[in-house]
Enzyme design. Structure first.
Site, short mmCIF file in Angstrom:
data_model
loop_
_atom_site.label_atom_id
_atom_site.label_comp_id
_atom_site.label_asym_id
_atom_site.label_seq_id
_atom_site.Cartn_x
_atom_site.Cartn_y
_atom_site.Cartn_z
N ASP A 152 -1.65 6.70 6.30
CA ASP A 152 -2.73 5.87 5.77
C ASP A 152 -3.04 4.83 6.86
O ASP A 152 -2.25 3.93 7.12
CB ASP A 152 -2.24 5.19 4.49
CG ASP A 152 -3.23 4.16 3.95
OD1 ASP A 152 -4.31 4.00 4.55
OD2 ASP A 152 -2.90 3.50 2.94
N LYS B 145 -12.98 -1.47 6.46
CA LYS B 145 -12.40 -2.44 7.40
C LYS B 145 -12.94 -2.19 8.82
O LYS B 145 -13.74 -2.95 9.32
CB LYS B 145 -10.88 -2.38 7.35
CG LYS B 145 -10.37 -2.70 5.93
CD LYS B 145 -8.99 -2.23 5.71
CE LYS B 145 -8.61 -2.07 4.27
NZ LYS B 145 -8.71 -3.25 3.42
N TRP C 71 0.82 -1.21 0.00
CA TRP C 71 0.00 0.00 0.00
C TRP C 71 0.85 1.26 0.00
O TRP C 71 0.57 2.21 -0.73
CB TRP C 71 -1.01 -0.01 1.16
CG TRP C 71 -2.02 -1.08 0.91
CD1 TRP C 71 -2.17 -2.25 1.58
CD2 TRP C 71 -2.99 -1.13 -0.16
NE1 TRP C 71 -3.16 -3.01 1.02
CE2 TRP C 71 -3.68 -2.35 -0.04
CE3 TRP C 71 -3.34 -0.26 -1.19
CZ2 TRP C 71 -4.70 -2.72 -0.93
CZ3 TRP C 71 -4.36 -0.63 -2.07
CH2 TRP C 71 -5.02 -1.84 -1.94
C1 LIG Z 1 -3.57 0.16 4.00
C2 LIG Z 1 -4.46 0.36 2.82
N1 LIG Z 1 -4.37 1.51 2.13
C3 LIG Z 1 -5.15 1.74 1.07
C4 LIG Z 1 -6.07 0.82 0.63
C5 LIG Z 1 -6.89 1.12 -0.58
O1 LIG Z 1 -8.16 1.46 -0.17
P1 LIG Z 1 -9.36 1.69 -1.17
O2 LIG Z 1 -9.69 0.37 -1.74
O3 LIG Z 1 -10.40 2.28 -0.28
O4 LIG Z 1 -8.89 2.65 -2.21
C6 LIG Z 1 -6.22 -0.38 1.33
C7 LIG Z 1 -7.24 -1.35 0.87
O5 LIG Z 1 -7.38 -2.43 1.23
C8 LIG Z 1 -5.39 -0.62 2.44
O6 LIG Z 1 -5.48 -1.77 3.12
#
Ligand SMILES: Cc1ncc(COP(=O)(O)O)c(C=O)c1O
Length: 359
Positions: free
Chosen positions: A171, A195, A102
């Site tokens: 994040d 989540k 991520w």
């Molecule tokens: C730590 C993290 N950041 C970002 C995201 C991306 O999120 P989204 O699908 O809401 O764009 C996720 C998705 O699982 C994640 O676990």
């Protein structure tokens, strides 16, 4: 049909009590004769929910004055681009800490925009998986430092955040509201909802007002933090149902005693599961013990064939979504706030039985 022990990494399990409240209010919210989904985002019934969702988050995280809670759309992934677009002016540099899939996506999005980025550390390919330590050389005068608090795919979590003069942006998509937090360390925190907060569809942004003020006027309004802030996240039609679900989930957290109690329960669940992994030679945890995530517990079996069999047999016992992310394989048990302790016990029993039959 019994509810599944749902180990999904996201969209993830929601508290049963919350789902029952949402179900009970679905045809008639607050005597209006309609669901929250069917009413104006500017009316008094929805407004009360909008304010409650914000206030509950402020209470749970003890957010100091000078920060605003925003609700945006496009998921956490859109924030990967909006952060540099809003907060990285021409000629400035942003520091990024890369620890997994991520945070790799976050720095890629900034590079794609042609921004000056400095990668302070990269542990994304390390096996066992870990997050970087805090021996980092920050860029003097950096516009911000970006970090991911919990790498959902590898199952590694930041335990102590780096101290930096630059605004720290995190994040927290996969561990938001799972532990008490000193919000004053951060200038911005963001999280997709699917989540620990609600179903998918809204992105939580907690931002220092003075940082939001940096958003350039030239950006489209709905991509500007300052615009969202000035309009209380209501300049266009807000994702009212996911925000309503945030209100219910945060109400549930407050009723359960807040984040300290939640952290205790999360730590107990995770400690049991990691202990079961460590007690056997058959299962191997994939994250370095000091960085193990209490939200996403990742481990391997001796072969991929056994992993596939494990996932299938668990599913037959109503323990679902244990397959690791497609990019890394293995097993991942996501045990967010709403995941019941009895489900962790059931998984541990199954692991013992599976090892006896196949070890
Ligand atoms: C730590 C993290 N950041 C970002 C995201 C991306 O999120 P989204 O699908 O809401 O764009 C996720 C998705 O699982 C994640 O676990």
């Amino acid at each position: 049909m019994a509810r599944a022990y749902n180990f999904s990494a996201g969209p993830a399990i929601l508290p049963e009590e919350v789902l029952k409240t949402a179900q009970a209010e679905l045809l008639d919210f607050n005597g209006t004769g309609m669901s929250i989904m069917e009413m104006s985002h500017r009316g008094k019934d929805y407004s009360a929910i909008h304010q409650e969702a914000k206030e509950n988050i402020k209470k749970l995280l003890n957010i100091p004055d000078g920060y605003s809670v925003l609700f945006m759309t496009g998921g956490a992934s859109t924030q990967f681009s909006l952060i540099p677009m809003n907060l990285l002016a021409e000629g400035e540099t942003a520091d990024y800490i890369t620890a997994g899939a991520w945070s790799t996506k976050a720095i890629k999005a900034a590079k794609k925009l042609g921004c000056n980025v400095n990668e302070l550390a990269n542990t994304a390919k390390d096996i066992p998986t870990r997050v970087p330590g805090n021996d980092l050389e920050f860029t003097p005068g950096a516009a911000y430092v970006h970090i991911c608090s919990n790498e959902t795919i590898s199952g590694a979590q930041v335990k102590e955040f780096p101290k930096t003069d630059a605004p720290l942006i995190a994040d927290m998509s996969s561990d938001i509201l799972s532990r008490p937090l000193d919000v004053s360390q951060f200038s911005m925190i963001y999280a997709g909802s699917q989540k620990n907060l609600a179903p998918a569809g809204v992105t939580l942004v907690i931002i220092k007002d003075e940082l939001a003020a940096k958003s350039p006027d030239t950006l489209p309004d709905l991509m500007r933090y300052q615009h969202i802030l000035e309009n209380d996240s209501l300049s266009n039609t807000a994702p009212t149902f996911p925000i309503y679900m945030i209100a219910l989930v945060t109400r549930w957290l407050l009723e359960k005693g807040g984040l300290e109690g939640m952290q205790k329960q999360n730590d107990e669940k995770a400690a049991k599961l990691y202990a079961a992994i460590d007690a056997s030679d058959f299962y191997k945890g994939t994250a370095v013990p000091e960085y193990r995530s209490p939200m996403n517990v990742t481990f391997r079996l001796p072969t991929e064939e056994l992993e596939a069999q494990f996932v299938a047999e668990a599913a037959a016992k109503n323990m679902t979504s244990l397959k690791g992310h497609r990019s890394v394989g293995g097993i991942r048990a996501s045990i967010y706030n709403a995941f019941p302790p009895a489900g962790v016990d059931a998984l541990i029993d199954f692991m013992k039985e599976f090892e006896q039959n196949n070890g």
